[in-house]
Design a protein around this motif. Structure first.
Motif, short mmCIF file in Angstrom:
data_model
loop_
_atom_site.label_atom_id
_atom_site.label_comp_id
_atom_site.label_asym_id
_atom_site.label_seq_id
_atom_site.Cartn_x
_atom_site.Cartn_y
_atom_site.Cartn_z
N VAL A 96 0.84 -1.26 -0.16
CA VAL A 96 -0.17 0.11 0.04
C VAL A 96 0.95 1.45 -0.09
O VAL A 96 1.94 1.45 0.89
CB VAL A 96 -0.96 -0.13 1.20
N PHE A 97 0.67 1.92 -0.85
CA PHE A 97 1.61 3.28 -1.03
C PHE A 97 0.66 4.49 -1.43
O PHE A 97 -0.62 4.44 -1.98
CB PHE A 97 2.68 3.15 -2.06
N VAL A 98 1.14 5.67 -1.47
CA VAL A 98 0.54 6.93 -1.96
C VAL A 98 1.51 7.39 -3.14
O VAL A 98 2.92 7.41 -2.69
CB VAL A 98 0.51 7.67 -0.88
N THR A 99 1.15 7.99 -4.04
CA THR A 99 1.78 8.62 -5.10
C THR A 99 1.71 10.25 -4.90
O THR A 99 0.63 10.63 -5.00
CB THR A 99 1.41 8.15 -6.66
N ASN A 100 2.79 10.87 -4.67
CA ASN A 100 2.76 12.34 -4.49
C ASN A 100 3.64 13.03 -5.62
O ASN A 100 4.98 12.99 -5.52
CB ASN A 100 3.24 12.73 -3.26
N HIS A 101 2.94 13.24 -6.54
CA HIS A 101 3.92 13.77 -7.86
C HIS A 101 4.86 12.76 -8.18
O HIS A 101 4.46 11.60 -8.78
CB HIS A 101 4.43 15.13 -7.48
N GLU A 102 6.24 12.77 -8.29
CA GLU A 102 7.00 11.90 -8.71
C GLU A 102 7.56 11.20 -7.44
O GLU A 102 8.37 10.11 -7.80
CB GLU A 102 8.38 12.43 -9.21
N ARG A 103 7.07 11.12 -6.21
CA ARG A 103 7.54 10.51 -4.98
C ARG A 103 6.54 9.52 -4.82
O ARG A 103 5.37 9.63 -4.73
CB ARG A 103 7.72 11.40 -3.75
N ILE A 104 7.29 8.20 -4.46
CA ILE A 104 6.28 7.14 -4.02
C ILE A 104 6.55 7.14 -2.44
O ILE A 104 7.70 6.89 -2.01
CB ILE A 104 6.96 5.79 -4.74
N ILE A 105 5.44 6.98 -1.87
CA ILE A 105 5.47 6.96 -0.43
C ILE A 105 4.84 6.05 0.12
O ILE A 105 3.84 5.57 0.03
CB ILE A 105 4.61 8.31 0.28
N LEU A 173 15.96 6.11 -7.49
CA LEU A 173 15.78 4.77 -7.37
C LEU A 173 14.54 4.14 -7.31
O LEU A 173 14.54 2.93 -7.92
CB LEU A 173 16.51 4.72 -5.57
N SER A 174 13.64 4.97 -7.01
CA SER A 174 12.27 4.40 -7.18
C SER A 174 11.75 4.07 -8.76
O SER A 174 10.63 3.59 -8.97
CB SER A 174 11.06 5.39 -6.63
N ASP A 175 12.53 4.68 -9.58
CA ASP A 175 12.19 4.38 -10.99
C ASP A 175 12.53 3.01 -11.53
O ASP A 175 12.17 2.49 -12.45
CB ASP A 175 13.07 5.47 -11.83
N GLN A 176 13.38 2.28 -10.69
CA GLN A 176 13.86 0.93 -11.11
C GLN A 176 12.71 -0.15 -11.09
O GLN A 176 12.54 -0.88 -12.05
CB GLN A 176 14.83 0.35 -10.22
N TRP A 177 11.63 0.35 -10.33
CA TRP A 177 10.43 -0.42 -10.26
C TRP A 177 9.83 -0.66 -11.77
O TRP A 177 9.26 -1.87 -11.95
CB TRP A 177 9.52 -0.12 -9.44
N GLY A 178 9.81 0.46 -12.63
CA GLY A 178 9.21 0.40 -14.01
C GLY A 178 9.82 -0.49 -14.76
O GLY A 178 9.30 -1.07 -15.57
N MET A 179 11.19 -0.46 -14.60
CA MET A 179 12.13 -1.23 -15.40
C MET A 179 11.77 -2.91 -15.29
O MET A 179 11.65 -3.60 -16.01
CB MET A 179 13.43 -1.15 -15.36
N PHE A 180 11.85 -3.27 -13.91
CA PHE A 180 11.65 -4.37 -13.33
C PHE A 180 10.34 -5.03 -13.91
O PHE A 180 10.18 -6.43 -14.45
CB PHE A 180 11.55 -4.36 -11.87
N LYS A 181 9.16 -4.11 -13.85
CA LYS A 181 7.92 -4.50 -14.42
C LYS A 181 7.86 -4.89 -15.72
O LYS A 181 7.30 -5.67 -16.40
CB LYS A 181 6.83 -3.51 -13.94
N LEU A 329 16.27 9.17 -0.90
CA LEU A 329 15.08 8.26 -1.21
C LEU A 329 14.00 8.96 -0.29
O LEU A 329 13.50 8.08 0.35
CB LEU A 329 15.06 7.08 -1.27
N PRO A 330 13.78 10.00 -0.13
CA PRO A 330 12.80 10.74 0.92
C PRO A 330 11.58 10.12 0.62
O PRO A 330 10.84 10.13 -0.28
CB PRO A 330 12.96 12.46 0.58
N THR A 331 11.00 9.70 1.72
CA THR A 331 9.60 9.08 1.81
C THR A 331 8.77 10.04 2.75
O THR A 331 8.01 9.64 3.48
CB THR A 331 9.50 7.77 2.08
N SER A 415 26.40 2.83 -3.42
CA SER A 415 25.07 3.07 -3.73
C SER A 415 24.71 4.45 -3.22
O SER A 415 25.03 4.90 -2.23
CB SER A 415 24.11 1.91 -3.13
N HIS A 416 23.79 5.08 -4.25
CA HIS A 416 23.26 6.35 -3.87
C HIS A 416 22.51 6.30 -2.48
O HIS A 416 22.38 7.32 -1.80
CB HIS A 416 22.21 6.72 -5.19
N PHE A 417 22.04 5.12 -2.02
CA PHE A 417 20.92 4.99 -0.88
C PHE A 417 21.88 5.26 0.12
O PHE A 417 21.36 5.68 1.18
CB PHE A 417 20.59 3.64 -1.04
N TRP A 418 23.08 5.03 0.24
CA TRP A 418 23.94 5.07 1.35
C TRP A 418 24.46 6.80 1.57
O TRP A 418 25.14 6.94 2.52
CB TRP A 418 25.33 4.15 1.37
#
Length: 427
Positions: A96-105, A173-181, A329-331, A415-418
């Motif tokens: 379960v998530f919320v889409t806020n413009h380009e951010r996935i929360i 980083l959240s854009d990777q999901w689209g490629m995986f899909k 990756l601010p949520t 990684s950018h995440f760190w």
């Protein structure tokens, strides 16, 4: 599209994934008029899109909004009681998530046996209007790999092999999901990953005054009450924040809104209100991770680092294992991150966040008085060396967290995440 079933058809499946729910229904033995609908979704399908249920069209691979589906009037009536009908996950998982413009929360990760749509169903039972804004994905939505996957030759090999669009974005980083899909849509396997859902029809929620159904309704209200406790805990978090503000003002600190909002969010993660991120390399119910890892090693050509996958989890889902939050990756739920990212600013932001939290922990007895904060610890990491020695190197993560220890390939410390990461632990 919708496979209409009876309790006798699904009772064994329900028993295997949610014994408490099974027992509450089995004692009633509902007749065949209490319909349940089974629907299968591929990884990445949006079961709920901005509060609207979606189902397979039957004529294509795409999902369509429920109100546009060509189904019988009876089936439509059975599932129109709520914008998000109550549904049980009988195979794999949802997020379960919320889409806020380009951010996935990310808001909640639901495993097999979880019931989703409780709030909206309770609204129906109590004759209250619902206007949900949630999204629900089949499998994880907040999923990404730690290693950089932007190497041009590797991307070109993926594009040719899986006929990916040339305009595919990997900005965040959240854009990777689209490629995986997209990759998984093209990948032919004998047993493709899918999420199976059982939707409850309207009749299940029209007998709340019938004593015979009391066990079932107790279960529904109990689950709904447990979920809503997070909202009530907001009152307690408000007192925490008030205590933080008092300490900050006494020290004459004046943090920017973004820093204050981030600290507030970190304490919300510490109290299980919102999830952080954890490694999910071996959780095949979250996504077809092993398949994706093989693709990125064999096709993309990932060689230098282990393809670590990360996903969202709350601290109480981790059994004393830490969760991580990244400034890259601010949520944030309350407040917004800076519109312009500056790499040289992240270390400064991390130090300011540490200063606020450390000041509060040192100068306030509030944490010691509240059991939920008693064992909470925050640790700070960055890929670059901190000249003041306040922030740990990302290379230290693997020595502190054995989940990142691998046999064949090293852990990706760059990684950018760190780059500006906070570890939150409860021990």
């Amino acid at each position: 599209m919708l496979q209409a079933l009876t309790w006798q058809d699904v009772r064994d499946e329900v028993k295997a994934v949610n014994l408490e729910l099974f027992n509450s229904i089995e004692s009633i033995s509902p007749d065949d008029s209490f319909v349940l609908y089974k629907v299968k979704y591929r990884f990445g399908d949006l079961i709920i899109n901005r509060g609207v249920m979606q189902i397979p069209s039957g004529t294509s691979e795409h999902l369509i909004p429920f109100h546009e589906a060509q189904i019988s009037a009876k089936d439509r009536e059975n599932l129109s009681y709520s914008p998000i009908p109550a549904h049980l996950i009988v195979k794999n998982s949802c997020e379960v998530f919320v889409t806020n413009h380009e951010r996935i929360i990310p808001m909640h990760f639901a495993k097999t046996g979880s019931v989703i749509g409780l709030f909206e169903t309770l609204d129906y039972i109590t004759n209250t209007q619902s206007a949900p804004l949630w999204d629900v994905s089949a499998g994880a939505r907040s999923i990404f790999m730690l290693p950089h996957i932007t190497e041009k030759q590797g991307i070109n090999r993926l594009m040719k092999t899986y006929r990916l669009p040339h305009n595919i974005q990997l900005k965040n980083l959240s854009d990777q999901w689209g490629m995986f899909k997209r990759i998984l849509e093209k990948e032919n396997t004998s047993d493709p990953w899918c999420c199976e859902i059982l939707f409850f029809s309207k009749k299940w929620f029209e007998l709340e005054d019938d004593l015979e159904w009391s066990a079932f309704y107790r279960y529904i209200f109990k689950q709904g009450w447990q979920r809503i406790q997070y909202t009530f805990n907001q009152i307690e978090r408000a007192f925490v924040w008030q205590a933080i503000i008092e300490v900050v003002e006494k020290r004459n600190l004046k943090p920017r809104h973004y820093i204050a909002d981030t600290v507030k969010h970190l304490f919300a993660i510490a109290t299980n209100r919102y999830p952080g991120f954890v490694p999910i390399d071996f959780e095949q119910d979250t996504a077809p991770i092993k398949l994706l890892q093989d693709i990125f090693i064999d096709v993309y050509g990932l060689k230098n680092y282990y393809p670590t996958f990360m996903g969202s989890r709350t601290l109480d889902q981790m059994d004393k294992q830490p969760v991580y939050y990244s400034l890259n990756l601010p949520t944030l739920v309350e407040g917004i991150p800076p519109l312009e990212k500056r790499a040289n600013r992240i270390m400064v932001d991390l130090r300011e966040i540490k200063l606020l939290i450390d000041t509060f922990k040192e100068r306030s007895s509030f944490l010691e008085q509240h059991h939920m904060f008693k064992n909470i610890n925050f640790n700070y990491f960055h890929t670059e060396k901190d000249m003041y020695g306040e922030v740990h190197s990302s290379q230290d993560i693997v020595t502190e967290d054995s989940r990142f220890l691998y046999k064949d390939l090293p852990f990706c410390v760059h990684s950018h995440f760190w780059r500006g990461c906070i570890k939150i632990s409860d021990y």
